[in-house]
Scaffold this active site. Sequence first.
Site, PDB file in Angstrom:
ATOM      1  N   CYS A 269       0.829  -1.211   0.000  1.00 21.80           N
ATOM      2  CA  CYS A 269       0.000   0.000   0.000  1.00 21.80           C
ATOM      3  C   CYS A 269       0.859   1.256   0.000  1.00 21.80           C
ATOM      4  O   CYS A 269       1.783   1.419   0.798  1.00 21.80           O
ATOM      5  CB  CYS A 269      -0.979  -0.058   1.169  1.00 21.80           C
TER       6      CYS A 269
ATOM      7  N   CYS B 188       1.256   3.293   3.087  1.00 21.00           N
ATOM      8  CA  CYS B 188       2.099   2.631   4.092  1.00 21.00           C
ATOM      9  C   CYS B 188       3.562   2.861   3.755  1.00 21.00           C
ATOM     10  O   CYS B 188       4.386   3.110   4.643  1.00 21.00           O
ATOM     11  CB  CYS B 188       1.817   1.135   4.126  1.00 21.00           C
TER      12      CYS B 188
END
Length: 795
Positions: free
Chosen positions: A75, A78
């Site tokens: 992600c 992230c």
Amino acid sequence: MARRCGRATSRFTPCPGEMETLSGWLCCSLLLVAAAQAGLYTASDQIVILSPADVEAVLWNSSAATVVEFYASWCGHCIAFSPVFKGLARDIKEWKPAVELAAINCAAEENRKVCTSYGIRGYPTLKFFNAYTKAGGNGTKHNETFSLDFPRDIRGLRHKIIDQLENHAEPWPPACPPLEPTSQAEIDSFFETNNVRHLALIFEEARSYVGRELTLDLLQFENIAVRRVLNTEEALVSKLGVTTFPSCYLYYPGGNFTRLKVKAEARAFYSYALQRLPGVVRSGKPAPVSPDVLNNNTEEVWRPFNRSRVYMADLESTLHYSLRVEVAAHTVIRGEALISLRNYIAALAKYFPGRPVVMNLLKSVNSWLQNQTGSEISYEAFEGVLDNAAQSPDAALPEGQRWVGCQGSRPHLRRYPCGVWTLFHVLTVQAKNAGGSDPQEVLSAMRSYVHVFFGCRLCAEHFENMARESLTEVSTLSSAVLWLWSRHNQVNNRLAGDLSEDPNFPKIQWPSPEMCPACHTAKTNGDHLWNKEKVLAFLLSHFAANSIVKDYLEDEGQILAKQKEKHAVRQERKAREASDLMTPPASPPAVDEKQEEEEEEGEELQEEEEEGGEGAVAPDEMVGKTTEPGPWAKPEVEAGRRRRQAHRKPSIVGMRMRDFREDIVDLDSFVNQYYKAKAMQLAASSRVRPRTLQRKEEQESGPVFGLDIRLDVVQPEKWLQKRELTGGYFSEEASHRGRWMSVLSIGFSKVDISLCVILYVLSSLCLLTMYLFFKNRFKPRRVKIFLPYTNEYSN
Ligand SMILES: Cc1cc2nc3c(=O)[nH]c(=O)nc-3n(C[C@H](O)[C@H](O)[C@H](O)COP(=O)(O)OP(=O)(O)OC[C@H]3O[C@@H](n4cnc5c(N)ncnc54)[C@H](O)[C@@H]3O)c2cc1C
Ligand SMILES: *[C@@H]1O[C@H](CO)[C@@H](O)[C@H](O)[C@H]1NC(C)=O
Ligand SMILES: *[C@@H]1O[C@H](CO)[C@@H](O)[C@H](O)[C@H]1NC(C)=O
Ligand SMILES: *[C@@H]1O[C@H](CO)[C@@H](O)[C@H](O)[C@H]1NC(C)=O
């Protein structure tokens, strides 16, 4: 096993071509598993990496509150957030006993269940787990906002954590000091109830976090307490005459107080100054040793030095240790190691700001190395050039270690790794000053040196992690200097308070405000900020060639004389060996044996001495956070070690995976050797045995053959030694039983080879026995037929 895997992990290629052994395969498959779940964090980040196996142990009933990041490695948010979380880990490293950081990669198949059980749907999610969270507790109630919407900067997160701590339900994390503001009443009775030397009062406004941050920053230190005082606490404010908020005052029994002098009224400056107050030490850590005691240390004289200088003696000692001990652990240098060594030596020859003798030597080693066209070189050959065997004039690398700026207050602290850092900084700065062409030249040479040769394998792994993460950012010679500086500070941050920290040389974010006041500034919000320009200027002058102090250096003439002597000894030995080669094997075996026996006893004695020393070094790898002496710990043994390098690798070898190829035994010579041994035994048994041999055979308790075979399979170096030492094949083993045991502990990687060889040998033995049997039966006086073998191996 773990250690070997550690070694393997740090390779650039996770599964090297030669996966001949079972353990190799195991390591490799473990690696693949690890690679499959490669997350955004590594062991170097000071973040606990959670897995289903330890999630309960870490989160439930922990004495520290824990902030967990649930993320998915694919992600984007992230990935973008991970540097912030790493930065946070460094920023609040000192809070660890009260607040831990952890992370779990929900993208990894095996972690999915854990993430689901905590109700994680989006990434990244941060959850705050109270200390002593009960089994099954999904974080705490009041973490809801924390989970959904949390600040994406270090400062915001830090403040959020403090808010959570302040609202922490009972039981309170025991390591966390009180965070609420103090009052006149508490201060008045403070020294009656608290046994501390310093009380630091932070005067600040209610919305300021500095006081609470400092309280946490100093929670691991003894003899100091920190309390925040609000500007509304009029009695105290007027008593101390405080006009600046924030500001820090040291308060003493009897109402004495002084203002703490700092360059800027900000957390980082207070923190640094408070940690350095007299008597303030990390709890549970040994106190610094006074210079008086260091001076009286009889083992080694303490060389007084200026802490803000760089010493050539450290750099030369580092070169000595690096090239004569660390590189020597590779008896044959090939492949990646050879490339690495070439680049390292090339960088040294180009940028090392050494004395003319040393530079001449480095240059000759460099040109020799560049001229080696084969795919491998032997360390012996390299050593020859290093020791200037060709005796070119005015070229030498001084032997031995004389640490000055890198002296440690205990024998296992500082020294070599300190020297390595210093050398690396000096090289990057020299490259900058010399206007090198490739900004990454020095850094990548160092990276691969550390990767291949640096004895502390975990250090190498951490360094490799950092390099992989950010070395590509380096695009100018200046940024190379700064890159190394900032990564070194990251390491300092991680190691502060570690067992390997010398209490006399605490790990700080370097250079200190005293050393370089201009390097440090504070942002308007009070956060610390490096003035990179000033830092660069400081580094360029601190590590510049002309600021390196030449004190305590061994005299050039002396170095050259020593080298000459060594050369002469070597020549003499060669000549003797050559003449041995010429001498016909006239004497009967019995006489030969006796002579050799004596020679060997001398050798053995010497070995035992060294063994003793080595024993002290062998188990001391810097694995994990142990501080027990690192591989660089015992310079005293090194000389002894060096003498034997041709035969045995230094003990650092224990930390590495051995080269597979070395372990392949030359079966022919092995059988010949064995055959000869057998023959000698027969010959000996056919008449009165020489006394010495008999005595030694009596010491021998195990079956001679078995021992012999295994030893030789796993210790080819030993084998070489035996070739030189003719005779005494049986006696040799007695003193090496310990070593044989340690051979077992190396692991089972050699078992397959050993089995092969044992089978091979057993069958040869069988044939041999039959052969001998018939020979002896028909011509009982044919003992002499074996003499040619004796001869062959006495060379
Ligand atoms: C590549 C590498 C990786 C390492 N990794 C680990 C590890 O993972 N775990 C472990 O326990 N040990 C590790 N070490 C050893 C550790 O970093 C120290 O070298 C050792 O503990 C000795 O510390 P020291 O006090 O002598 O200071 P060092 O950190 O060795 O520093 C030497 C000198 O350099 C100067 N200096 C300090 N900081 C900086 C800076 N940021 N920039 C420029 N100069 C500076 C100071 O004058 C200091 O005295 C590593 C060493 C190296 C070379
Ligand atoms: C939690 O830890 C404390 C001490 O750290 C211990 O006394 C207690 O039994 C533990 N409780 C559980 C449920 O494990
Ligand atoms: C160090 O030695 C000196 C003189 O030998 C002595 O006076 C002093 O007390 C010693 N100090 C310590 C700490 O042992
Ligand atoms: C140590 O070196 C620094 C930097 O060169 C210098 O300013 C300082 O005076 C020196 N200290 C001593 C005691 O010589």
